[in-house]
Design a protein around this motif. Structure first.
Motif, PDB file in Angstrom:
ATOM      1  N   LEU A  75       0.888  -1.220  -0.209  1.00  0.00           N
ATOM      2  CA  LEU A  75       0.121  -0.077  -0.079  1.00  0.00           C
ATOM      3  C   LEU A  75       0.872   1.264   0.135  1.00  0.00           C
ATOM      4  O   LEU A  75       1.767   1.189   0.798  1.00  0.00           O
ATOM      5  CB  LEU A  75      -0.780   0.070   1.136  1.00  0.00           C
ATOM      6  CG  LEU A  75      -1.852  -1.229   1.267  1.00  0.00           C
ATOM      7  CD1 LEU A  75      -3.011  -0.810   2.564  1.00  0.00           C
ATOM      8  CD2 LEU A  75      -2.838  -1.322   0.103  1.00  0.00           C
ATOM      9  N   GLY A 101      -4.169   1.431  -2.971  1.00  0.00           N
ATOM     10  CA  GLY A 101      -4.954   0.982  -1.717  1.00  0.00           C
ATOM     11  C   GLY A 101      -5.647  -0.109  -1.851  1.00  0.00           C
ATOM     12  O   GLY A 101      -5.441  -1.090  -2.799  1.00  0.00           O
ATOM     13  N   PHE A 152      -5.481   2.983   2.500  1.00  0.00           N
ATOM     14  CA  PHE A 152      -4.146   3.501   1.878  1.00  0.00           C
ATOM     15  C   PHE A 152      -3.104   3.733   3.034  1.00  0.00           C
ATOM     16  O   PHE A 152      -3.329   3.848   4.075  1.00  0.00           O
ATOM     17  CB  PHE A 152      -4.422   4.895   1.359  1.00  0.00           C
ATOM     18  CG  PHE A 152      -5.567   4.629   0.145  1.00  0.00           C
ATOM     19  CD1 PHE A 152      -4.914   4.559  -1.140  1.00  0.00           C
ATOM     20  CD2 PHE A 152      -6.903   4.683   0.213  1.00  0.00           C
ATOM     21  CE1 PHE A 152      -5.675   4.128  -2.394  1.00  0.00           C
ATOM     22  CE2 PHE A 152      -7.813   4.431  -1.049  1.00  0.00           C
ATOM     23  CZ  PHE A 152      -7.101   4.141  -1.876  1.00  0.00           C
ATOM     24  N   ARG A 154      -6.350   5.259  -5.966  1.00  0.00           N
ATOM     25  CA  ARG A 154      -6.768   6.866  -5.098  1.00  0.00           C
ATOM     26  C   ARG A 154      -7.441   7.588  -5.945  1.00  0.00           C
ATOM     27  O   ARG A 154      -8.300   8.195  -6.069  1.00  0.00           O
ATOM     28  CB  ARG A 154      -5.803   7.173  -4.149  1.00  0.00           C
ATOM     29  CG  ARG A 154      -6.544   8.014  -3.366  1.00  0.00           C
ATOM     30  CD  ARG A 154      -5.531   8.502  -2.317  1.00  0.00           C
ATOM     31  NE  ARG A 154      -6.190   9.340  -1.130  1.00  0.00           N
ATOM     32  CZ  ARG A 154      -5.660   9.219   0.064  1.00  0.00           C
ATOM     33  NH1 ARG A 154      -4.665   8.606   0.443  1.00  0.00           N
ATOM     34  NH2 ARG A 154      -6.389  10.122   0.745  1.00  0.00           N
TER      35      ARG A 154
END
Length: 159
Positions: free
Chosen positions: A18, A23, A38, A90
């Motif tokens: 991560l 994530g 994350f 993300r």
């Protein structure tokens, strides 16, 4: 009792991959909010979730890494609450925003004197900028007088 060492090793491997941009989504069958994990700016685990009420992503408080790790392990072992996990980017989710409710209580940071519109945004600032992760965030805040808040509002400033 079952041996979960393989599941723990897999969770460690996943968590080691991560970053702030890559994530993992832990799919929650019991609530309407999956957990998105994350790495935060200082390497701690953080989680995001989407708020239908606010119509944007929210960033959860930094938690003990073990709590978030346990959700991932449970999704790996087939706990009935979590039906699985997968990697997410993300940039596909969008950036989370602090929760600022109407005219909330503004604060100034004792450490750097920066002004914040709410305690939530201030908590992010402490964790991200000063690496202070605490529930006692108000120990680092200077509340602004109501008059100052009102004057800023009328002068076109944001609360």
């Amino acid at each position: 009792m079952t041996d979960r060492s393989g599941d723990n090793r897999l969770a460690d491997t996943i968590l080691d991959t991560l970053t702030s941009s890559v994530g993992v989504r832990v799919i929650d069958e019991w609530t309407s909010s999956d957990t998105y994990l994350f790495r935060g700016p200082h390497g701690r685990l953080e989680h995001l979730h989407y708020s239908e009420n606010l119509d944007h992503w929210k960033r959860g408080l930094y938690q003990i890494d073990g709590v978030l790790r346990s959700k991932l392990v449970d999704s790996i072992v087939g706990h009935p609450q979590w039906s699985g996990w997968h990697y997410v980017r993300r940039d596909k989710l969008g950036e989370p925003k602090p929760v600022v409710i109407g005219i909330s209580e503004p604060f100034r940071c004792k450490v750097c004197d920066e002004r914040f519109p709410s305690g939530n945004a201030f908590g992010w600032h402490l964790a991200d900028v000063h690496e202070i992760d605490t529930e006692d965030k108000m120990d680092y805040a200077v509340p602004e007088p109501e008059e100052q808040h009102t004057l800023a509002k009328w002068a076109g400033g944001s609360a």
